[in-house]
Scaffold this active site. Structure first.
Site, PDB file in Angstrom:
ATOM      1  N   ASN A   9     -11.598 -29.230 -15.523  1.00 32.06           N
ATOM      2  CA  ASN A   9     -12.014 -28.081 -14.703  1.00 32.06           C
ATOM      3  C   ASN A   9     -13.211 -27.448 -15.398  1.00 32.06           C
ATOM      4  OD1 ASN A   9     -12.285 -25.645 -13.388  1.00 32.06           O
ATOM      5  ND2 ASN A   9     -10.292 -24.821 -14.035  1.00 32.06           N
ATOM      6  N   TRP A  10     -14.396 -27.732 -14.855  1.00 32.83           N
ATOM      7  CA  TRP A  10     -15.614 -27.259 -15.528  1.00 32.83           C
ATOM      8  C   TRP A  10     -15.862 -25.775 -15.318  1.00 32.83           C
ATOM      9  CZ3 TRP A  10     -19.609 -31.708 -14.080  1.00 32.83           C
ATOM     10  CH2 TRP A  10     -19.104 -32.929 -14.575  1.00 32.83           C
ATOM     11  N   LYS A  11     -15.099 -25.163 -14.437  1.00 36.96           N
ATOM     12  CA  LYS A  11     -15.256 -23.727 -14.139  1.00 36.96           C
ATOM     13  C   LYS A  11     -16.713 -23.421 -13.785  1.00 36.96           C
ATOM     14  CE  LYS A  11     -11.141 -22.785 -16.775  1.00 36.96           C
ATOM     15  NZ  LYS A  11     -10.355 -21.885 -17.612  1.00 36.96           N
ATOM     16  N   HIS A  95      -5.475 -21.317  -9.195  1.00 31.44           N
ATOM     17  CA  HIS A  95      -5.742 -21.134 -10.628  1.00 31.44           C
ATOM     18  C   HIS A  95      -5.586 -19.651 -10.970  1.00 31.44           C
ATOM     19  CE1 HIS A  95      -7.813 -20.974 -14.464  1.00 31.44           C
ATOM     20  NE2 HIS A  95      -7.624 -22.268 -14.539  1.00 31.44           N
ATOM     21  N   GLU A  97      -7.282 -17.744 -12.709  1.00 35.08           N
ATOM     22  CA  GLU A  97      -8.536 -16.973 -12.607  1.00 35.08           C
ATOM     23  C   GLU A  97      -8.824 -16.589 -11.163  1.00 35.08           C
ATOM     24  OE1 GLU A  97     -10.940 -19.786 -14.796  1.00 35.08           O
ATOM     25  OE2 GLU A  97      -9.817 -19.289 -16.606  1.00 35.08           O
ATOM     26  N   GLU A 167       0.180 -23.667 -16.183  1.00 34.12           N
ATOM     27  CA  GLU A 167      -0.845 -23.077 -17.041  1.00 34.12           C
ATOM     28  C   GLU A 167      -0.448 -21.667 -17.445  1.00 34.12           C
ATOM     29  OE1 GLU A 167      -4.812 -25.244 -16.601  1.00 34.12           O
ATOM     30  OE2 GLU A 167      -4.840 -23.522 -15.261  1.00 34.12           O
ATOM     31  N   GLY A 173      -8.098 -20.726 -22.324  1.00 36.75           N
ATOM     32  CA  GLY A 173      -9.362 -20.321 -22.926  1.00 36.75           C
ATOM     33  C   GLY A 173      -9.202 -19.465 -24.169  1.00 36.75           C
ATOM     34  N   SER A 213      -5.828 -24.582 -23.253  1.00 39.55           N
ATOM     35  CA  SER A 213      -6.311 -24.964 -24.578  1.00 39.55           C
ATOM     36  C   SER A 213      -5.879 -26.365 -25.020  1.00 39.55           C
ATOM     37  CB  SER A 213      -5.905 -23.917 -25.621  1.00 39.55           C
ATOM     38  OG  SER A 213      -6.454 -22.654 -25.281  1.00 39.55           O
ATOM     39  N   GLY A 234      -9.881 -27.164 -19.425  1.00 35.23           N
ATOM     40  CA  GLY A 234     -11.059 -26.337 -19.186  1.00 35.23           C
ATOM     41  C   GLY A 234     -12.125 -26.612 -20.227  1.00 35.23           C
ATOM     42  N   GLY A 235     -12.146 -25.789 -21.264  1.00 36.65           N
ATOM     43  CA  GLY A 235     -13.193 -25.839 -22.285  1.00 36.65           C
ATOM     44  C   GLY A 235     -13.473 -27.233 -22.825  1.00 36.65           C
TER      45      GLY A 235
HETATM   46  P1  PGA Z   1      -8.766 -24.166 -21.145  1.00 38.58           P
HETATM   47  O1  PGA Z   1      -8.614 -23.934 -19.549  1.00 38.58           O
HETATM   48  O2  PGA Z   1      -8.517 -25.629 -21.386  1.00 38.58           O
HETATM   49  O3  PGA Z   1     -10.185 -23.762 -21.446  1.00 38.58           O
HETATM   50  O4  PGA Z   1      -7.758 -23.302 -21.806  1.00 38.58           O
HETATM   51  C1  PGA Z   1      -7.618 -24.568 -18.825  1.00 38.58           C
HETATM   52  C2  PGA Z   1      -7.689 -24.184 -17.376  1.00 38.58           C
HETATM   53  O5  PGA Z   1      -7.942 -23.014 -17.074  1.00 38.58           O
HETATM   54  O6  PGA Z   1      -7.506 -25.032 -16.480  1.00 38.58           O
END
Ligand code: PGA
Length: 250
Positions: A9-11, A95, A97, A167, A173, A213, A234-235
């Site tokens: 997930n590149w956000k 998600h 977010e 999650e 993050g 993470s 994500g990251g």
């Molecule tokens: P993260 O994000 O790996 O940066 O913690 C995961 C996500 O939100 O899907």
């Protein structure tokens, strides 16, 4: 046997050019003989270009979001048919977010899951608790509610082919990963909840990812757990080396 699925997930990162560079480098390494599904979820502006560039490669395309209506006066939104047209086989729905910053409720999430299924796009349905909920021991009651309301009127056959991502919000993050035991405990409880909402056959078929993470150095331990069928990353999905360390973690 459930096939492991690793999704990046590149956000809100990467221009079209940067998206194509990362995709090209991943496509050159991910092997089609690999027994894992590997999905990239670029920002919407890169979706079409990445969709074109992964044709004939083992990579699959996912969108990070979409609206649930078919078309119409919804300024700034994107319809399911539009992301499908770009080649998206998956869409991330619910998600944390989106829930936190854009007010997505379980009812909205349910509409999006329905719309995705109607367009043969596999939802990656995210659930997870906040730190306060975990400390108050409300993790499973909260997630059970997200599952019950998010999956309202979704058939067993459709649940079997979707992906659920656990999650924990406090691990996204933050560099704070749930331990593999904590992740397994909740993923197992999610599977039990699916069994009680549907049946054991459905719960055994649905794939459940862990996200929060995930990195190359913790992925193998997490992916080895019996109820964890993949990772939503994500990251660590933003560079080839970091993402491939997870794709190849064994
Ligand atoms: P993260 O994000 O790996 O940066 O913690 C995961 C996500 O939100 O899907």
């Amino acid at each position: 046997m459930r096939k492991i699925i690793i999704a990046g997930n590149w956000k809100m990162h990467k221009t079209v050019q940067e998206s194509l560079e990362l995709t090209k480098s991943l496509a050159g390494i991910v092997s089609s003989s690999d027994s894992r599904d590997v999905v990239v979820c670029p920002p919407l502006t890169s979706l079409y270009a990445v969709g074109q560039s992964i044709k004939g490669t083992p990579l699959a395309l996912g969108a990070q979001n979409m609206y649930f209506e078919e078309s119409g006066a919804y300024t700034g939104e994107v319809a399911p048919a539009m992301i499908a047209d770009c080649g998206a086989a998956y869409v991330i729905v619910g998600h944390s977010e989106r829930r936190e910053y854009f007010g997505e409720t379980n009812a909205v999430v349910n509409n999006k899951i329905n719309a995705a299924i109607k367009h043969s796009i596999t939802p990656i349905f995210c659930v997870g608790e906040s730190l306060a909920q975990r400390e108050a021991e409300e993790t499973m009651s909260f997630i059970a509610e997200q599952l019950t309301e998010g999956l309202a009127d979704i058939s067993s056959a459709d649940v079997k082919s979707m992906v659920i991502a656990y999650e924990p919000i406090w691990a996204i993050g933050t560099g704070k990963t749930a331990t593999s035991d904590q992740a397994e405990e909740v993923c197992g409880a999610i599977r039990n909840t699916i069994a009680s909402l549907y049946d054991v056959e459905t719960s055994e078929a649905v794939r459940i990812q862990y996200g929060g993470s995930v990195k190359g150095d913790n992925a193998a331990e997490i992916l080895a757990k019996p109820n964890i069928d993949g990772a939503l990353v994500g990251g660590a999905s933003l560079t080839t080396d970091a993402f491939m360390a997870i794709v190849n973690a064994k």
